[in-house]
Design a protein around this motif. Structure first.
Motif, PDB file in Angstrom:
ATOM      1  N   TYR A 187       0.839  -1.196   0.000  1.00  0.00           N
ATOM      2  CA  TYR A 187       0.000   0.000   0.000  1.00  0.00           C
ATOM      3  C   TYR A 187       0.877   1.252   0.000  1.00  0.00           C
ATOM      4  O   TYR A 187       2.033   1.228   0.396  1.00  0.00           O
ATOM      5  N   TRP A 188       0.306   2.359  -0.478  1.00  0.00           N
ATOM      6  CA  TRP A 188       0.955   3.665  -0.427  1.00  0.00           C
ATOM      7  C   TRP A 188       0.760   4.275   0.956  1.00  0.00           C
ATOM      8  O   TRP A 188      -0.216   3.949   1.647  1.00  0.00           O
ATOM      9  N   TYR A 220       5.917   3.706  -0.526  1.00  0.00           N
ATOM     10  CA  TYR A 220       5.143   2.492  -0.791  1.00  0.00           C
ATOM     11  C   TYR A 220       5.708   1.338   0.024  1.00  0.00           C
ATOM     12  O   TYR A 220       6.929   1.136   0.076  1.00  0.00           O
ATOM     13  N   ARG A 268       5.911  -2.643   0.399  1.00  0.00           N
ATOM     14  CA  ARG A 268       5.754  -3.899  -0.343  1.00  0.00           C
ATOM     15  C   ARG A 268       6.363  -5.026   0.482  1.00  0.00           C
ATOM     16  O   ARG A 268       7.584  -5.107   0.619  1.00  0.00           O
TER      17      ARG A 268
END
Length: 263
Positions: free
Chosen positions: A82-83, A124, A126
């Protein structure tokens, strides 16, 4: 069994009192009745043995539990992929004095006090890795200065603004508490003003290569929402001011607390 004996007795009696043709007819009917009764008994036995309901599976299926797949699902592990944006505040302590030279090639040295700092970033997440762009700012007060070997009660401030690209590794722990390590590179922008007995001198503005290292601890308070505390070291290389003089900016050690919000 009793029914079978009765039918057999009737057959025998018929052979004694009836004509041969009649006796044969009675025997045939008794045999047919015995066969029908036997088939009926076998059918009842088969039905009583077949107690398994139709279409019943051999083993019941167990309800599946939601598994953590690195996304926004109900889990005991932190969210992923998600950002986010983040902000933090803290303090910074200078790792060295600001050094430079005058137009007369005198060696200048400015001692600094610790100061507050702030940081904003966006990036971001990940998996267990994060990448972000961060902007941080600190402004150190000058508490003393020396020219060559002579000391003077100078004042003023030296400010640093750094723009860095950071990469982090969130160390997995199987819980929402995670330590992390981070490194970053970018640019540092520096400026400063020095005051002495009502006179003010401008250190000039310049930029230089900057780098930093971080170690921290975070906890996911809400899904995609992490509180964190981190320690960092920020290094900035020499730059030339507007007068063409080399200036050694302050490297710094800092501690910050903040919050990272995902979306």
């Amino acid at each position: 069994m009793t029914k079978h004996k009765c039918f057999l007795g009737l057959a025998i009696l018929a052979t004694l009192v009836a004509t041969p043709a009649q006796a044969e007819e009675v025997s045939r009917k008794a045999a047919d009745l015995m066969a029908q009764n036997s088939n009926s008994t076998d059918s009842v036995d088969q039905n009583s043995n077949n107690t398994q309901p139709p279409n019943t599976p051999l083993s019941p299926s167990l309800p599946s539990e939601p598994l953590y797949g690195g996304s926004d699902t109900a889990s005991k592990l932190p969210a992923s992929n998600y950002w986010y944006v983040s902000g933090s505040v803290g303090s910074a302590s200078p790792g060295n004095d600001v050094q430079g030279s005058s137009i007369f090639n005198n060696k200048l040295n400015f001692a600094l006090d610790s100061t507050s700092s702030w940081n904003i970033a966006g990036g971001y997440q990940r998996g267990n890795y994060r990448s972000e762009l961060e902007i941080s700012y600190s402004s150190f007060d000058v508490n003393n200065a020396s020219i060559d070997t002579q000391s003077f009660p100078f004042s003023g401030n030296v400010s640093t603004t750094s723009i860095l690209g950071n990469t982090y590794w969130d160390i997995p722990t199987g819980s929402k508490f995670r330590p992390y390590l981070g490194v970053g590179i970018g640019a540092g922008i520096l400026s400063g003003k020095i005051k002495y007995q009502g006179q003010e001198a401008d250190l000039g503005t310049g930029s230089s290569f900057a780098y930093q290292g971080k170690v921290g601890l975070e906890y996911e308070l809400a899904r995609k929402g992490n509180a964190f505390v981190e320690f960092k070291y920020l290094g900035i290389g020499k730059y030339q001011n507007d007068a063409g003089r080399d200036v050694t900016p302050p490297n710094s050690y800092g501690v910050n607390v903040g919050y990272r919000l995902g979306f």
